[in-house]
Design a protein around this motif. Structure first.
Motif, PDB file in Angstrom:
ATOM      1  N   ALA A 171       0.803  -1.227   0.000  1.00 29.94           N
ATOM      2  CA  ALA A 171       0.000   0.000   0.000  1.00 29.94           C
ATOM      3  C   ALA A 171       0.831   1.269   0.000  1.00 29.94           C
ATOM      4  O   ALA A 171       0.285   2.364  -0.200  1.00 29.94           O
ATOM      5  CB  ALA A 171      -0.931  -0.003   1.221  1.00 29.94           C
ATOM      6  N   GLN A 172       2.142   1.151   0.192  1.00 28.27           N
ATOM      7  CA  GLN A 172       2.967   2.352   0.319  1.00 28.27           C
ATOM      8  C   GLN A 172       2.921   3.263  -0.909  1.00 28.27           C
ATOM      9  O   GLN A 172       2.819   4.492  -0.765  1.00 28.27           O
ATOM     10  CB  GLN A 172       4.412   1.969   0.652  1.00 28.27           C
ATOM     11  N   PRO A 173       3.012   2.737  -2.136  1.00 32.31           N
ATOM     12  CA  PRO A 173       2.940   3.651  -3.295  1.00 32.31           C
ATOM     13  C   PRO A 173       1.623   4.428  -3.339  1.00 32.31           C
ATOM     14  O   PRO A 173       1.617   5.636  -3.617  1.00 32.31           O
ATOM     15  CB  PRO A 173       3.073   2.709  -4.495  1.00 32.31           C
ATOM     16  N   LEU A 174       0.518   3.726  -3.042  1.00 36.29           N
ATOM     17  CA  LEU A 174      -0.778   4.394  -3.036  1.00 36.29           C
ATOM     18  C   LEU A 174      -0.840   5.413  -1.901  1.00 36.29           C
ATOM     19  O   LEU A 174      -1.335   6.537  -2.086  1.00 36.29           O
ATOM     20  CB  LEU A 174      -1.894   3.353  -2.871  1.00 36.29           C
ATOM     21  N   ALA A 175      -0.309   5.035  -0.735  1.00 33.64           N
ATOM     22  CA  ALA A 175      -0.297   5.966   0.399  1.00 33.64           C
ATOM     23  C   ALA A 175       0.528   7.193   0.075  1.00 33.64           C
ATOM     24  O   ALA A 175       0.190   8.315   0.486  1.00 33.64           O
ATOM     25  CB  ALA A 175       0.264   5.257   1.638  1.00 33.64           C
ATOM     26  N   ALA A 176       1.612   7.008  -0.696  1.00 31.86           N
ATOM     27  CA  ALA A 176       2.457   8.153  -1.069  1.00 31.86           C
ATOM     28  C   ALA A 176       1.697   9.105  -1.979  1.00 31.86           C
ATOM     29  O   ALA A 176       1.818  10.336  -1.858  1.00 31.86           O
ATOM     30  CB  ALA A 176       3.730   7.657  -1.756  1.00 31.86           C
TER      31      ALA A 176
ATOM     32  N   ILE B 104      -5.017  13.725  -8.865  1.00 33.26           N
ATOM     33  CA  ILE B 104      -3.681  13.490  -8.294  1.00 33.26           C
ATOM     34  C   ILE B 104      -3.436  12.015  -8.018  1.00 33.26           C
ATOM     35  O   ILE B 104      -2.332  11.496  -8.251  1.00 33.26           O
ATOM     36  CB  ILE B 104      -3.500  14.306  -6.996  1.00 33.26           C
ATOM     37  N   THR B 105      -4.437  11.307  -7.528  1.00 33.01           N
ATOM     38  CA  THR B 105      -4.247   9.919  -7.058  1.00 33.01           C
ATOM     39  C   THR B 105      -4.812   8.863  -7.991  1.00 33.01           C
ATOM     40  O   THR B 105      -4.421   7.690  -7.910  1.00 33.01           O
ATOM     41  CB  THR B 105      -4.913   9.733  -5.684  1.00 33.01           C
ATOM     42  N   GLY B 106      -5.750   9.254  -8.852  1.00 30.67           N
ATOM     43  CA  GLY B 106      -6.439   8.264  -9.687  1.00 30.67           C
ATOM     44  C   GLY B 106      -7.573   7.565  -8.964  1.00 30.67           C
ATOM     45  O   GLY B 106      -8.185   6.638  -9.509  1.00 30.67           O
ATOM     46  N   LEU B 107      -7.876   7.983  -7.738  1.00 25.96           N
ATOM     47  CA  LEU B 107      -8.906   7.339  -6.924  1.00 25.96           C
ATOM     48  C   LEU B 107     -10.165   8.212  -6.855  1.00 25.96           C
ATOM     49  O   LEU B 107     -10.072   9.432  -6.692  1.00 25.96           O
ATOM     50  CB  LEU B 107      -8.404   7.092  -5.508  1.00 25.96           C
TER      51      LEU B 107
ATOM     52  N   HIS C 204     -14.527   0.147  -4.763  1.00 31.33           N
ATOM     53  CA  HIS C 204     -13.192  -0.412  -4.499  1.00 31.33           C
ATOM     54  C   HIS C 204     -12.173   0.698  -4.276  1.00 31.33           C
ATOM     55  O   HIS C 204     -11.206   0.520  -3.530  1.00 31.33           O
ATOM     56  CB  HIS C 204     -12.750  -1.355  -5.633  1.00 31.33           C
ATOM     57  N   ASP C 205     -12.371   1.880  -4.908  1.00 26.32           N
ATOM     58  CA  ASP C 205     -11.476   3.005  -4.625  1.00 26.32           C
ATOM     59  C   ASP C 205     -11.650   3.496  -3.187  1.00 26.32           C
ATOM     60  O   ASP C 205     -10.671   3.899  -2.532  1.00 26.32           O
ATOM     61  CB  ASP C 205     -11.763   4.166  -5.596  1.00 26.32           C
ATOM     62  N   ALA C 206     -12.901   3.486  -2.706  1.00 25.40           N
ATOM     63  CA  ALA C 206     -13.155   3.879  -1.312  1.00 25.40           C
ATOM     64  C   ALA C 206     -12.442   2.930  -0.360  1.00 25.40           C
ATOM     65  O   ALA C 206     -11.816   3.351   0.626  1.00 25.40           O
ATOM     66  CB  ALA C 206     -14.652   3.902  -1.028  1.00 25.40           C
ATOM     67  N   VAL C 207     -12.530   1.627  -0.664  1.00 24.82           N
ATOM     68  CA  VAL C 207     -11.876   0.632   0.191  1.00 24.82           C
ATOM     69  C   VAL C 207     -10.369   0.818   0.163  1.00 24.82           C
ATOM     70  O   VAL C 207      -9.697   0.822   1.206  1.00 24.82           O
ATOM     71  CB  VAL C 207     -12.266  -0.795  -0.247  1.00 24.82           C
ATOM     72  N   LEU C 208      -9.798   0.989  -1.043  1.00 26.63           N
ATOM     73  CA  LEU C 208      -8.352   1.171  -1.154  1.00 26.63           C
ATOM     74  C   LEU C 208      -7.903   2.448  -0.452  1.00 26.63           C
ATOM     75  O   LEU C 208      -6.853   2.471   0.203  1.00 26.63           O
ATOM     76  CB  LEU C 208      -7.946   1.218  -2.629  1.00 26.63           C
TER      77      LEU C 208
ATOM     78  N   GLY D 131      -4.378   3.850   6.389  1.00 33.36           N
ATOM     79  CA  GLY D 131      -3.815   3.183   7.552  1.00 33.36           C
ATOM     80  C   GLY D 131      -2.301   3.182   7.564  1.00 33.36           C
ATOM     81  O   GLY D 131      -1.672   2.978   8.600  1.00 33.36           O
ATOM     82  N   ALA D 132      -1.679   3.399   6.402  1.00 38.93           N
ATOM     83  CA  ALA D 132      -0.216   3.463   6.338  1.00 38.93           C
ATOM     84  C   ALA D 132       0.300   4.771   6.912  1.00 38.93           C
ATOM     85  O   ALA D 132       1.470   4.892   7.225  1.00 38.93           O
ATOM     86  CB  ALA D 132       0.234   3.306   4.892  1.00 38.93           C
TER      87      ALA D 132
END
Length: 394
Positions: free
Chosen positions: A310-315, A365-368, A375-379, A385-386
């Motif tokens: 999850a780190q890349p997404l968290a970044a 910015i994030t693609g979400l 599923h974007d909400a879940v991700l 959490g990171a």
């Protein structure tokens, strides 16, 4: 029981100011191990040796001193534990004058030694229960350790039922309570026997439930055929109230899920997670509460390989928040409102169009798109959490 010189001298020092007579304590060899006359310690008292050998009181009069080397006039009585002599107590003086005093000294000495023995037994039992509780709740793997099975009978633990772990710990602050145990800083340090007896008599603790201590907390393993329900939670609340009343401390409780034997550590981890989230308004929390369960599952995901994934997404999310600080509260509000845009806008005090504009910025910015794609909400929720500082506050 062996009477240590330190304990013997403490007894002598307590008794002498009461009876205003010199008192000696002798061991099974007749050697003086404690006395109001320090120079006599380490010498052999022949009257005490004879009292031990014959198991009877020896009275020594002034004109008989030659028959009893190392003795002075007085009365020497065997000290008994059960039926067995463990030493001799001697009181100085003319025997007819000190008989009643000697009886009193003997009784006091035996009571003090009995209390000391019970405390040592209690301490040994407590240490064994602490060790056993650690074996139950902190082992690796899915099997109950062999050492725990060996100790189970000694501590009265049935290894068959599934159980729910509840943890109780105290805040640093002390609640005003005149019945509290003074000087108790943690629940694990308080004498639990009275509390456990009361809770069992009241039915709060059932025969198969187990109480132990773990570090600074009290752990209760409730035997249970199902997940935590209202009846069990009522018993948890009753245990918390009793511990708070008896300790005078502010006590919180956390409840884990039901676990089979060998998997109690999972319930323990859940109880610890819930305990950390208990507070003044909700002094007992259970991991099965839906918001708490969701947070626990996210934490478990982030604790494993999921955290690295999850780190890349968290970044990317962190970058979005850095560029547009208002996005942090916006995304948090949407997630907290269960993706209800109207409710999120109302909570933020902004127009829905403003909310939609901010969410488009977040997506660029994030693609979400957490408000449009589940599923974007879940991700998004998991990735937050990171970075605990970025997580929405419940």
């Amino acid at each position: 029981m062996h009477i240590s010189p330190d304990l013997a001298q403490r007894i002598v020092d307590i008794i002498i100011p009461v009876v205003h007579r010199n008192v000696n304590l002798m061991d099974l060899r007749g050697q003086i191990i404690a006395s109001g006359h320090p120079h006599r310690i380490g010498t052999v008292h022949m009257g005490a040796r004879i009292a031990i050998e014959h198991g009877e009181t020896i009275e020594i009069f002034a004109d008989e001193l030659a028959r009893y080397p190392g003795a002075l006039q007085g009365i020497n009585m065997p000290i008994l534990q059960g039926e067995r002599p463990i030493g001799v107590v001697g009181v100085f003086g003319d025997p007819p004058e000190v008989r009643a005093t000697a009886q009193l000294v003997k009784m006091i000495t035996e009571l003090v030694l009995e209390r000391e023995s019970l405390q040592r037994e209690s301490g040994a039992t407590r240490r064994m229960r602490e060790e056993f509780t650690q074996l139950l709740l902190m082992h690796e793997g899915d099997e109950l350790p062999a050492a725990a099975r060996r100790l189970a009978r000694s501590v009265g633990f049935d290894v068959e039922p599934a159980r729910i772990v509840a943890l109780f710990a105290a805040d640093a602050g002390v609640a005003p309570d005149a019945t509290a145990t003074e000087g108790v800083g943690t629940l694990a340090a308080m004498p639990l026997a009275d509390s456990e007896t009361h809770l069992r008599h009241s039915g709060t603790l059932r025969p198969a439930d187990f109480v132990g201590t773990l570090e600074k907390a009290v752990a209760v393993l409730f035997a249970s055929s199902g997940p935590p329900d209202a009846a069990l939670l009522a018993r948890v609340h009753a245990v918390r109230r009793d511990l708070a009343h008896r300790s005078g401390l502010v006590v919180r409780g956390g409840v884990g899920g039901r676990a089979a034997p060998g998997r109690f550590p999972a319930s323990f981890r859940q109880a610890r997670f819930a305990l950390l989230r208990a507070g003044k308004r909700l002094p007992v929390r259970a991991v099965t509460e839906e918001p708490l369960l969701a947070d626990y599952l996210r934490d478990r995901l982030m604790a494993g390989d999921g955290g690295a994934a999850a780190q890349p997404l968290a970044a990317r999310i962190a970058a979005a928040f850095a560029r547009r600080p208002a996005l942090r509260d916006t995304v948090a509000a949407v997630l907290a409102a269960n993706l209800d845009a109207s409710a999120a806008a109302s909570a933020l005090g902004i127009h829905r169009n403003t909310l939609a504009y901010r969410l488009r910025q977040f997506e660029e910015i994030t693609g979400l798109a957490p408000a449009r794609r589940f599923h974007d909400a879940v991700l998004t929720w998991i990735a937050l959490g990171a970075d605990p500082a970025s997580a929405p506050k419940s």
